[in-house]
Design a protein around this motif. Sequence first.
Motif, mmCIF file in Angstrom:
data_model
loop_
_atom_site.group_PDB
_atom_site.id
_atom_site.type_symbol
_atom_site.label_atom_id
_atom_site.label_comp_id
_atom_site.label_asym_id
_atom_site.label_seq_id
_atom_site.Cartn_x
_atom_site.Cartn_y
_atom_site.Cartn_z
ATOM 1 N N ALA A 202 15.106 -1.181 83.074
ATOM 2 C CA ALA A 202 13.971 -1.956 83.596
ATOM 3 C C ALA A 202 13.120 -2.496 82.447
ATOM 4 O O ALA A 202 12.537 -3.574 82.535
ATOM 5 N N LYS A 203 13.078 -1.746 81.385
ATOM 6 C CA LYS A 203 12.310 -2.157 80.216
ATOM 7 C C LYS A 203 13.074 -3.209 79.416
ATOM 8 O O LYS A 203 12.536 -4.239 79.010
ATOM 9 N N VAL A 204 14.350 -2.938 79.205
ATOM 10 C CA VAL A 204 15.184 -3.775 78.355
ATOM 11 C C VAL A 204 15.420 -5.166 78.963
ATOM 12 O O VAL A 204 15.465 -6.164 78.248
ATOM 13 N N VAL A 205 15.526 -5.241 80.283
ATOM 14 C CA VAL A 205 15.854 -6.528 80.911
ATOM 15 C C VAL A 205 14.732 -7.549 80.668
ATOM 16 O O VAL A 205 14.983 -8.743 80.529
ATOM 17 N N LYS A 206 13.511 -7.063 80.546
ATOM 18 C CA LYS A 206 12.395 -7.978 80.259
ATOM 19 C C LYS A 206 12.577 -8.613 78.887
ATOM 20 O O LYS A 206 12.287 -9.788 78.681
ATOM 21 N N GLU A 207 13.035 -7.790 77.938
ATOM 22 C CA GLU A 207 13.216 -8.296 76.574
ATOM 23 C C GLU A 207 14.426 -9.222 76.497
ATOM 24 O O GLU A 207 14.389 -10.244 75.829
#
Lengths: 168, 258
Positions: free
Chosen positions: B134-139
Motif C-alpha cells: 500500500a505504501k510502495v504503490v504510491k511511489e
Amino acid sequence: MIDAPRLASIDEVLLVLNEVCDPEIPSLTIADLGILREIYERDGNFAVVITPTYSGCPAMQTIEDDIGSALANAGIGNYRIETRLAPAWTTDWLSESGRNKLLEVGIAPPAEATSDKRKIRSARPLIIPCPQCKSSNTERISEFGSTACKALYRCVDCREPFDYFKCI
Amino acid sequence: MKNSVTCAPQSWHFEYVLRLGDNALILGQRISEWCGHSPFVEEDVAMANTALDHIGRARMLLTHAGNLQGNKQTEDDLAYSRNEREFKNFLLCELPIGDFAYTIVRQVLLDTYHFHLYAALQKSSDDTLAAIAAKVVKESTYHLRHSSEWLIRLGDGTEESQRRAQLALDNQWRFTSEFFLADEVDDVAHQAGVGVDVSLLEKLWRDNVNDILSAACLLRPEDAPLRASGRMGLHTEHMGFLLAEMQSVQRAYPGLDW
C-alpha cells in the motif's frame, strides 16, 4: 546529574512530543506531518507509534533518535517506539496548522486530497499557487525536489522557484 | 517440478518476499549510479530520490523476509552477506545503467510492472506484505509518471533521442519475459493468497506498456525467449561487479556499524 527515569502520563508525553520537529522541514512538528500516530500506555509503559512517510525517507532514523532524546531530556524513560506501516502515510494527514506553516516558509502545501491517486499520466496538470505572490501561473520544473516529499516548481509571474509538498 | 527451485514447507513464502526485496535492492543500487552523473541537476535529484525509494522498500521487504525465516537473517545480512547465486532479482534490474534513454526505458518497463504488482499485493493475505504494498504503490505511481513522461519526450523528440530510445527498448525487451515466468514459488504464493496472479499481471502490464510506447512513437519489439533466470540465481556478467561495489565494506569488515 541525570535523574533516574520516572513514570509519566500520556498528556505529559504528548506535550514533549509536540515539540519534536521534522529534521528536513524544521518548522513542522512530527505531529503536524501526521508521522506521530498514537501514544498508548500498557503496563505502565508508553508506546509511541510513528508511520514512515516515504520508503526511502532518510529522516526516519533521525526522527526516532529525536523522539528518544526529547523524552530522555524530560526524564521519561518508560517508552518504546513502534513503527506502523498500515495504513500507509498520506499527505491528507497534514494538519491545518502544518499546511499554514509550510506556506509561511515558502513551501506550497499539497493541492488536493489523494482519493484520485491512480492518475499515471497527468491528464489535467494541477494548479499550484505560488507561495510567495499567490499567482496561479506556475509551472513544474521537476517531479522531484530537495527532499523525497517535494517537487520543484517555478512561478511564471514573480519568477521565484519554490518547493511543492506533493500529494501521496 | 517445472523449475529447479526446491521448496521446503513455508520456504516459498520467504522466497517470494526475498525476490521482491532483491528486485528493489539491485534496481535501487543501479539507479543510484546516476547520482552526480545525470544529464542535469533536477534529473540528478530525481534519480537519487527514486533510488532511495527502491532501497527503502528493499529494507522493508528484506526485513520481512528475515522475519519469515524466524529472524535468522537481518536486512543487512541478506543485502551484504549473500553471494551472487543467492540473489533472486530479475536480470533487467542488474544490467548497467547505459545512457539516459537506456535507464528511462528500463524504468518504464519496471515501474509499470511494480505499479500493477503492488496494486494487486495490497490484497495479499500476508498483512505485512499488504501494508508494504500500500505504501510502495504510491511511489511507483509517481515513478511511472516520471519515467513514462520522459520516454514520450525521448521517443517523440529528436531523431537522435528517438534512435537511442528505440535501441534501448530493442536491447532490453527480451528481459521482460522473465517477469511473467511463473514457477512453483509464484503458483504456491498465489494459491495461498500471498502472491498475485501472474497471468493477470501480464495482461495489465502489456496493455499499459503498449499505451506508453505508442504515445512515445516507439515500436514494440518481438517477444523473445529468455534462457537465463535471475530468479534461479543465474545472473549476467554484470552482477558480480555490482555486488562487489555494494558489499565491499561489509566483506572487508564484517558486521561493521556506524
